[in-house]
Design an enzyme around this catalytic site. Structure first.
Site, mmCIF file in Angstrom:
data_model
loop_
_atom_site.group_PDB
_atom_site.id
_atom_site.type_symbol
_atom_site.label_atom_id
_atom_site.label_comp_id
_atom_site.label_asym_id
_atom_site.label_seq_id
_atom_site.Cartn_x
_atom_site.Cartn_y
_atom_site.Cartn_z
ATOM 1 N N ARG A 199 0.836 -1.407 0.059
ATOM 2 C CA ARG A 199 0.152 0.025 0.075
ATOM 3 C C ARG A 199 0.799 1.191 0.025
ATOM 4 N NH1 ARG A 199 -3.170 2.661 4.862
ATOM 5 N NH2 ARG A 199 -4.199 4.553 3.564
ATOM 6 N N HIS A 254 -3.086 11.188 1.170
ATOM 7 C CA HIS A 254 -2.536 10.650 2.695
ATOM 8 C C HIS A 254 -2.103 12.183 3.440
ATOM 9 C CE1 HIS A 254 -1.155 7.071 5.216
ATOM 10 N NE2 HIS A 254 -0.971 8.342 5.928
ATOM 11 N N GLU A 262 -7.643 8.478 6.351
ATOM 12 C CA GLU A 262 -8.126 9.020 7.806
ATOM 13 C C GLU A 262 -8.633 10.335 7.877
ATOM 14 O OE1 GLU A 262 -4.628 8.203 10.396
ATOM 15 O OE2 GLU A 262 -4.809 6.079 10.484
ATOM 16 N N ASN A 273 -7.793 1.193 10.003
ATOM 17 C CA ASN A 273 -6.318 1.577 10.595
ATOM 18 C C ASN A 273 -6.880 1.471 11.910
ATOM 19 O OD1 ASN A 273 -5.824 2.209 7.774
ATOM 20 N ND2 ASN A 273 -5.106 4.306 8.274
ATOM 21 N N TYR A 326 -4.816 1.202 15.670
ATOM 22 C CA TYR A 326 -3.660 1.087 16.303
ATOM 23 C C TYR A 326 -3.579 0.783 17.954
ATOM 24 C CZ TYR A 326 -0.902 2.831 12.548
ATOM 25 O OH TYR A 326 -0.324 2.825 11.303
ATOM 26 N N GLU A 381 -3.796 -0.550 8.037
ATOM 27 C CA GLU A 381 -2.655 0.008 8.825
ATOM 28 C C GLU A 381 -2.865 -0.682 10.245
ATOM 29 O OE1 GLU A 381 -1.732 4.134 9.585
ATOM 30 O OE2 GLU A 381 -2.044 4.450 7.199
HETATM 31 C C1 GAL Z 1 -1.417 6.753 10.961
HETATM 32 C C2 GAL Z 1 -1.112 7.339 9.830
HETATM 33 C C3 GAL Z 1 0.306 6.975 9.215
HETATM 34 C C4 GAL Z 1 1.133 6.969 10.571
HETATM 35 C C5 GAL Z 1 0.530 6.167 11.429
HETATM 36 C C6 GAL Z 1 1.562 5.839 12.693
HETATM 37 O O1 GAL Z 1 -2.516 7.797 11.562
HETATM 38 O O2 GAL Z 1 -2.085 7.131 8.540
HETATM 39 O O3 GAL Z 1 0.700 7.922 8.342
HETATM 40 O O4 GAL Z 1 1.768 7.769 10.601
HETATM 41 O O5 GAL Z 1 -0.779 6.696 12.069
HETATM 42 O O6 GAL Z 1 1.407 6.971 13.594
#
Ligand code: GAL
Length: 492
Positions: free
Chosen positions: A82, A127, A172, A314, A316, A382
């Site tokens: 990607r 992005h 995002e 995405n 995290y 992501e």
């Molecule tokens: C996401 C973003 C990425 C990367 C990732 C880690 O929000 O799409 O570009 O930076 O966080 O923080």
């Protein structure tokens, strides 16, 4: 042999094994060969915005070192990659009035090389890096942006869509709108609490919907690809599960992050009721009577409902949420949301303070998406684990993170019946981590962005991810042989 342990056969044979990057974070070449400036060039060049005033002027220099990136991709054995296009590398002033042939050449080479190596490209059109020329025209706050974005998207479909079959329009929108226009910590760095954030989010949805409809009407029958929008979300649980207020605040928390975009696209064609009623109530409370803060979708333009061919997620981190509706606050997004997310003491934090490591949150979020958004096909576009301080190529804790995460995805697939189609690790390379500059590293490959050579060196997690992919592929191959043989036997 993989040291990451996963249940045998947990992933479907055609599962996409990927890694992700974004143009501004890796390409460098910020003013090379006719590229126009973007809002991130402007933002970083104004001092005091980014860690040690670092910039993406050079970053990993992927603009000139694509061959090195390709070697990394080959070494990992990725099935998918990607990347994002830099809008102002292709269209320096943001419009199709002027196309930069060198930009087209660059992305043609990237795409052709990927395909020649049996790697499927997934391309993000936007992005975070709006052409500065369009920012000067009002940027994402201007209603005209949907036209500009649609023309750019059509140009990309026309130019690259014979080979690119997986598209993400906007990455995002939550982060762009909230960090860029509410908090002012991302480009273009505006702090206009409680107003622009919704306008920008709205225009991003309008732009996305226009581009999806353009693809659907003009390109899909010829190119047969898929288009979506990448939505980021935490997983959230009530801080006190016995408190009805915290339970309600948790639903609100999710709606103000994920539902804000997912509800219009996957559910109703409109914003979640929670958002509409909270914002309305706050307008009354604060005596705010100017133009509606949360804009309405108009009848005479494409509605966002149904404008995603898959769900791009995405993920995290996770949060425990407490109700803050009784707190006094000025006009702001967080005042509207009235829900504060905190981390649990027991969750390890990796590198940056916001990134509590909660792999089981991903499984729960996947199940939530299945149930809330009508069981879509989901790509995890992501997900990653950061490192700060001294570089440790033997990144054991990141390996553990990948093992835990992939196990959670396997459970989501097998036990919860979630239709997960692929996983993209963030990121292929250590890169320019926005306001954290190069101090925060997410790569499967280390890149020493302080050295002239910008050499790529694989982390242990990169080696282990490689083994996961090759084990998966050889198992799938042997299963398909067995299948073919048994079919042949049947025929005999
Ligand atoms: C996401 C973003 C990425 C990367 C990732 C880690 O929000 O799409 O570009 O930076 O966080 O923080």
């Amino acid at each position: 042999m993989s040291e990451i342990k996963l249940p045998v056969g947990a992933f479907p044979p055609d599962f996409a094994w990927g890694a992700a990057t974004a143009a501004y974070q890796i390409e460098g070449g910020w003013n090379m060969d006719g590229k126009g400036p973007s809002i991130w060039d402007t933002f970083c060049h104004a001092k005091g915005k980014v860690y040690e005033d670092q910039t993406g002027d050079v970053a990993c220099n992927s603009y000139q070192l694509w061959d090195e990136d390709l070697k990394c991709i080959q070494q990992l054995g990725l099935t998918h990659y990607r990347l994002s296009f830099s809008w102002s590398r292709l269209l320096p002033d943001g419009t199709t009035n002027c196309v930069n042939p060198k930009g087209v050449m660059y992305y043609n080479k990237v795409i052709n090389d990927l395909i020649a190596n049996a790697v499927t490209p997934m391309v993000t059109l936007y992005h975070f890096d709006l052409p500065q020329a369009l920012e000067n025209h009002g940027g994402w706050k201007s209603p005209d942006i949907a036209d500009f974005f649609d023309s750019y998207a059509r140009f990309c479909f026309e130019t690259f869509g014979d080979r690119v079959k997986l598209w993400i329009t906007v990455n995002e929108p939550y982060v762009c709108a909230k960090f860029g226009y509410e908090d002012g910590i991302f480009a273009p760095g505006l702090k206009e609490p409680g107003t622009s954030v919704y306008l920008v989010g709205h225009n991003m949805l309008r732009a996305h919907a226009r581009a999806w409809h353009s693809y659907d009407a003009n390109f899909r029958h010829l190119q047969g690809g898929k288009v979506s929008i990448a939505l980021n979300s935490d997983w959230a649980v009530p801080l006190d599960p016995a408190s009805p207020k915290d339970v309600e605040a948790t639903a609100r928390y999710m709606d103000f992050i994920l539902g804000w975009f997912a509800c219009p696209v996957f559910c109703t064609g409109d914003y979640p009721e929670t958002m509409k009623s909270r914002i309305e109530a706050r307008n009354l409370e604060l005596g705010f009577s100017k133009a509606p803060r949360l804009p309405k979708f108009l009848e005479d333009e494409p509605n966002p409902l149904g404008t995603a061919d898959f769900f791009a997620l995405n993920y995290y981190t996770s949060r425990k949420v407490k109700d803050t509706s009784s707190h006094r606050s000025e006009l702001s997004f967080s005042g509207d949301q009235a829900a504060e997310g905190v981390t649990d003491q027991s969750w390890p934090v990796c590198g940056v303070s916001w990134l509590a490591v909660v792999p089981e949150g991903l499984r729960k979020l996947l199940k939530y998406i299945k149930e809330t958004y009508n069981n879509p096909a989901i790509y995890i576009t992501e997900n990653g684990f950061s490192q700060t301080g001294p570089v440790q190529l033997e990144d054991i804790d990141r390996c553990q993170f990948y093992q835990d995460t992939l196990q959670e995805i396997a459970k989501a697939l097998r036990e919860d019946g979630v239709d997960v189609r692929g996983y993209f690790a963030w990121s292929l390379l250590d890169n320019f981590e926005w306001t954290e500059g190069f101090s925060v590293r997410f790569g499967l490959f280390h890149v020493d962005c302080y050295s002239a050579e910008l050499k790529r060196s694989i982390y242990r997690s990169g080696r282990e991810y490689t083994a996961v992919i090759s084990n998966h592929l050889s198992l799938s191959l042997s299963l398909s042989h067995t299948h073919t043989e048994s079919n042949l036997n049947k025929e005999v």
